[in-house]
Design a protein around this motif. Structure first.
Motif, short mmCIF file in Angstrom:
data_model
loop_
_atom_site.label_atom_id
_atom_site.label_comp_id
_atom_site.label_asym_id
_atom_site.label_seq_id
_atom_site.Cartn_x
_atom_site.Cartn_y
_atom_site.Cartn_z
N VAL A 1 6.30 13.73 3.09
CA VAL A 1 6.75 15.16 4.02
C VAL A 1 4.73 15.48 3.74
O VAL A 1 5.16 16.05 3.08
N PRO A 2 4.04 15.33 5.28
CA PRO A 2 2.79 15.96 4.93
C PRO A 2 3.17 17.19 5.15
O PRO A 2 3.98 18.17 6.09
N VAL A 3 2.80 18.93 4.52
CA VAL A 3 2.27 19.58 5.07
C VAL A 3 0.97 20.32 5.25
O VAL A 3 0.86 21.83 5.50
N GLY A 4 0.00 19.42 5.83
CA GLY A 4 -0.99 20.09 6.22
C GLY A 4 -2.58 20.17 5.15
O GLY A 4 -1.63 20.37 3.87
N GLU A 5 -3.37 20.34 5.72
CA GLU A 5 -4.81 20.95 4.54
C GLU A 5 -4.38 19.18 3.85
O GLU A 5 -4.77 19.46 2.95
N ASN B 1 4.90 18.10 -8.31
CA ASN B 1 4.58 19.69 -7.49
C ASN B 1 3.10 19.38 -7.51
O ASN B 1 2.68 20.69 -6.01
N ASN B 2 2.47 19.34 -7.70
CA ASN B 2 0.79 18.76 -7.51
C ASN B 2 0.42 17.42 -6.67
O ASN B 2 -0.50 17.15 -7.55
N PRO B 3 0.67 16.78 -5.64
CA PRO B 3 0.63 15.50 -5.61
C PRO B 3 -1.43 15.48 -5.60
O PRO B 3 -2.18 16.54 -5.09
N PRO B 4 -1.90 14.55 -6.02
CA PRO B 4 -3.47 14.48 -5.83
C PRO B 4 -4.00 14.61 -3.65
O PRO B 4 -3.19 14.30 -2.96
N THR B 5 -4.68 15.23 -3.44
CA THR B 5 -5.13 15.28 -2.47
C THR B 5 -6.45 14.30 -2.39
O THR B 5 -6.97 13.66 -2.60
N GLY B 6 -6.50 14.38 -0.80
CA GLY B 6 -7.79 13.73 -0.05
C GLY B 6 -7.59 12.37 -0.52
O GLY B 6 -8.59 11.54 -0.56
N VAL C 1 0.58 -1.41 0.15
CA VAL C 1 -0.08 0.01 0.04
C VAL C 1 0.56 0.87 -0.05
O VAL C 1 0.98 2.50 -0.65
N SER C 2 2.11 0.91 1.43
CA SER C 2 2.66 2.32 0.97
C SER C 2 3.12 2.44 0.10
O SER C 2 3.85 4.12 -1.11
N ASP C 3 4.16 1.31 -1.07
CA ASP C 3 4.61 1.53 -1.90
C ASP C 3 3.98 2.54 -2.59
O ASP C 3 4.03 3.39 -4.15
N ALA C 4 2.55 1.92 -2.96
CA ALA C 4 1.77 2.99 -4.30
C ALA C 4 1.03 4.28 -4.38
O ALA C 4 1.40 4.82 -4.95
N PHE C 5 1.59 4.08 -2.97
CA PHE C 5 0.90 5.55 -1.91
C PHE C 5 2.30 6.32 -2.47
O PHE C 5 2.28 7.41 -3.56
N VAL C 6 3.51 6.17 -2.73
CA VAL C 6 4.70 7.22 -2.49
C VAL C 6 4.91 7.23 -4.16
O VAL C 6 5.38 8.97 -4.74
N ARG C 7 4.23 6.49 -5.09
CA ARG C 7 4.38 5.89 -6.51
C ARG C 7 3.82 6.89 -6.73
O ARG C 7 4.18 8.23 -7.22
N LEU C 8 2.85 7.20 -7.00
CA LEU C 8 1.35 8.33 -7.07
C LEU C 8 2.17 9.19 -7.43
O LEU C 8 1.74 10.34 -7.24
N LEU C 9 2.77 9.70 -5.46
CA LEU C 9 2.87 10.93 -4.90
C LEU C 9 4.20 11.54 -6.09
O LEU C 9 4.03 12.87 -6.88
#
Ligand SMILES: Nc1nc2c(ncn2[C@@H]2O[C@H](COP(=O)(O)OP(=O)(O)OP(=O)(O)O)[C@@H](O)[C@H]2O)c(=O)[nH]1
Ligand SMILES: [Mg+2]
Length: 617
Positions: free
Chosen positions: A548-552, A525-530, A512-520
């Motif tokens: 690195v989470p930046v908030g929001e 510069n404009n990662p998907p939110t939510g 799960v983590s690998d997929a997430f990091v790959r997506l980011l």
């Protein structure tokens, strides 16, 4: 210096005897003189042939004024038990004798007064009766003398006896903490407040900065008198009148204690060992309400019997007193328990600031027994076991040892590894070895439970662990240092963990983590939110530096974040500053991303905000 006190049935000639011995009439109130009866405590003094000057407390014999008798008898070294030849042993003779016995007054002289009123062979019968009555008490074998205050018969012999008895009476131990239980407070015009009492420990001097407890009122000694003579200092064992500044007379009352500042605290519950009076008018039952008389003070109290349901005349047992009015008791002090029918018993304070106990617990009784042992090391360890951790000062108060003795024994016990000390100076906290082991096991258990609930987190918050262990903030850093030295845990600053804890992902979490990091990574510069990633996984990836989470709800791939900060820094280096819209253009992004990004860079002290601009931090 010594203080003696009278005791005995009403009208048996106590005050007349003191008057005859000292030429001082101890009955000072007008009502006393009118009724020919003592109501409140009276005071006199006498120089003995040896040169020693003694203080004398004269008590009322009437049962109605027994509270006053109890307030006066607390500090005496020797008792004159007065029995009138024509009446012999009477109820108040027995009650007063019970009280002396329970207070462990071991020095005494039985004085048969009014010898002029009876025939010599009748006097012999009274002597026998008196000796028999004393036989079962702490005054067993005490000398018995017959006197007449009317004719003076026997008075010289009494004075000789007093002198020789007191020569053999050791001084009270000096624990270096003066306590003067106040038995009178009055005002003298031009001088102000004066309190009197028997100084039962330590010494005080003119100029001493003291306080009155309960109430913590700070006062200063303006003048001192002993037996109406001005003195510059007063020693333990002397009747003392103290002229105080800093307090009005109506703010002081009998029962309060004058002492050095800052150490003596009131206690609401104390454990003790009691004996029931030989002539107790009835049993003492569990949870019974009685009056506790201690030094010159008294308080209603509920008595919890710790190893029985009921105590009868002559029995003894462990009790907890729950005081209605907290009193500044200290370990080793004597007290009397009384109901409105008579004296039930009395005993010794074994532990102050006591917790509520489960009754009939053999471990509790064993602990209380050890606490009442004469071995100071044992007392120190048991006090720390039940009330620890404590500072040295608090330990000294609770174990009723002098500060110096406490420090000496603590050093010894530390060398023997039976005490663990945390920190330095006045804040240094002492644990018994058992107490420390309990704390370290609790810490290890807390952390193990935390790691079990949150296996992906590096450790528990330090503050959370502190509050769970109920440790004080000022000592907690040192507690952690010691625990780390002992290999109990690893302190990582804001978090704390068990030494062998390493957060790791299982296979499916890794996927799960690998997929997430790959997506980011792919979205730059404009990662998907939510993204609905498990917060535990996210915090793991954050801790391990992958994202690195930046908030929001915006999270960057670590490399992308690194890139962004380099670009922003480079821009500021060239232009001196950067605004939100300049950042947006630079990164080809939108406000939605840029605002939290810049805020996170501010928080990480990469940039600093001045008005609408960011500069280098
Ligand atoms: N004949 C005679 N009378 C005495 C003697 N001692 C005291 N009395 C009288 O006994 C009465 C009571 O004496 P107190 O000295 O007041 O007795 P007390 O024991 O102090 O009484 P309380 O303080 O009320 O308990 C007084 O009338 C005294 O004069 C004595 O040796 N011989
Ligand atoms: Mg009297």
């Amino acid at each position: 210096m010594h203080v003696i006190g009278t005791a005995g049935h009403v009208d048996h000639g106590k005050s007349t005897l003191i008057h005859a011995l000292t030429s001082i009439d101890p009955d000072r109130l007008r009502e006393e003189k009118e009724r020919g009866m003592t109501i409140d405590l009276g005071f006199a003094w006498l120089r003995l042939p040896s040169g020693e000057e003694i203080g004398i407390v004269d008590v009322p014999g009437h049962e109605r004024f027994i509270k006053n008798m109890l307030a006066g008898v607390g500090g005496i070294d020797l008792a004159l038990l007065v029995i009138a030849a024509d009446e012999g042993v009477m109820p108040q003779t027995r009650e007063h004798l019970d009280i002396l016995d329970l207070l462990r007054v071991t020095r005494g002289i039985a004085v048969i007064t009014k010898s002029d009123l009876v025939e010599p062979d009748f006097l012999e019968l009274v002597r026998e009766e008196v000796a028999e009555t004393l036989a079962t008490t702490t005054l067993a074998g005490a000398p018995v003398v017959a006197v007449s205050s009317q004719t003076g018969d026997g008075l010289p012999e009494l004075i000789e006896l007093l002198d020789s008895q007191l020569q053999e009476t050791p001084q009270r131990p000096d624990r270096g903490r003066p306590r003067l239980p106040i038995d009178r407070a009055f005002a003298i015009s031009g001088f102000g407040t004066v309190v009197t009492g028997t100084l039962i420990d330590g010494s005080i001097s003119v100029g001493s900065e003291l306080e009155i407890v309960p109430g913590r009122r700070s006062v200063r000694v303006r003048g001192l008198q002993s037996h109406k003579q001005a003195e510059t200092s007063a020693e333990r064992g002397s009747r003392t009148a103290v002229n105080l500044t800093g307090v009005d007379v109506d703010e002081v009352s009998r029962g309060q204690v004058l002492t050095t500042r800052g150490w003596l605290k009131t206690t609401g519950a104390a454990d003790g060992y009691i004996r029931m009076a030989a002539n107790a008018p009835g049993p003492l039952r569990h949870n019974m309400q009685v009056t506790v008389h201690w030094l010159a003070a008294e308080s209603l109290a509920r008595i919890r019997l710790l190893d029985s349901d009921r105590l009868h005349a002559g029995d003894s047992g462990w009790v907890q007193m729950v005081l209605e009015t907290p009193l500044p008791l200290i370990k080793g002090d004597s007290f009397i328990l009384r109901s409105n029918v008579g004296t039930l018993g009395g005993g010794e304070i074994i532990e102050v600031d006591a917790r509520r106990h489960k009754r009939n617990d053999p471990r509790l009784i064993a602990r209380l027994e050890a606490l009442s042992a004469p071995d100071p090391s044992e007392v120190i360890l048991r006090t720390l076991d039940s009330g620890g951790p404590l500072t040295v000062a608090e330990l000294a108060r609770r174990s009723a040892l002098s500060d110096q003795d406490t420090r000496d024994h603590v050093t010894q016990l530390q060398d023997e590894s039976r005490i663990v000390a945390v920190g330095d100076g006045a804040n240094r906290l002492l644990y018994s070895r058992d107490g420390w082991t309990t704390l370290t096991s609790a810490a290890a258990e807390q952390l193990a439970a935390y790691h079990k609930s949150f296996p992906l987190r590096r450790g528990a918050s330090r503050e959370d662990l502190r509050s769970r262990l109920r440790a004080q903030p000022e000592n907690f850093p040192e507690i952690l240092v010691l625990m780390q030295t002992e290999g109990v845990l690893v302190d990582e600053g804001s978090t704390v963990r068990l030494p062998d804890h390493l957060p790791a992902l299982n296979d499916s979490q890794r996927a799960v983590s690998d997929a997430f990091v790959r997506l980011l990574r792919e979205s730059g510069n404009n990662p998907p939110t939510g993204q609905s990633i498990d917060p535990e996984l996210l915090s793991f990836l954050t801790d391990s530096g992958e994202v690195v989470p930046v908030g929001e709800g915006i999270v960057y791939d670590a490399e992308a974040y690194q890139n962004i900060t380099s670009q922003v820094l480079e821009y500021i280096q060239i232009n001196g500053k950067i605004t939100v819209s300049e950042t947006r253009d630079l990164l080809k992004s939108s406000r939605k991303y840029v605002l939290p990004l810049l805020q996170s860079m501010d928080a990480k002290r990469i940039t600093r905000r001045i008005g609408d601009d960011r500069v280098l931090a």
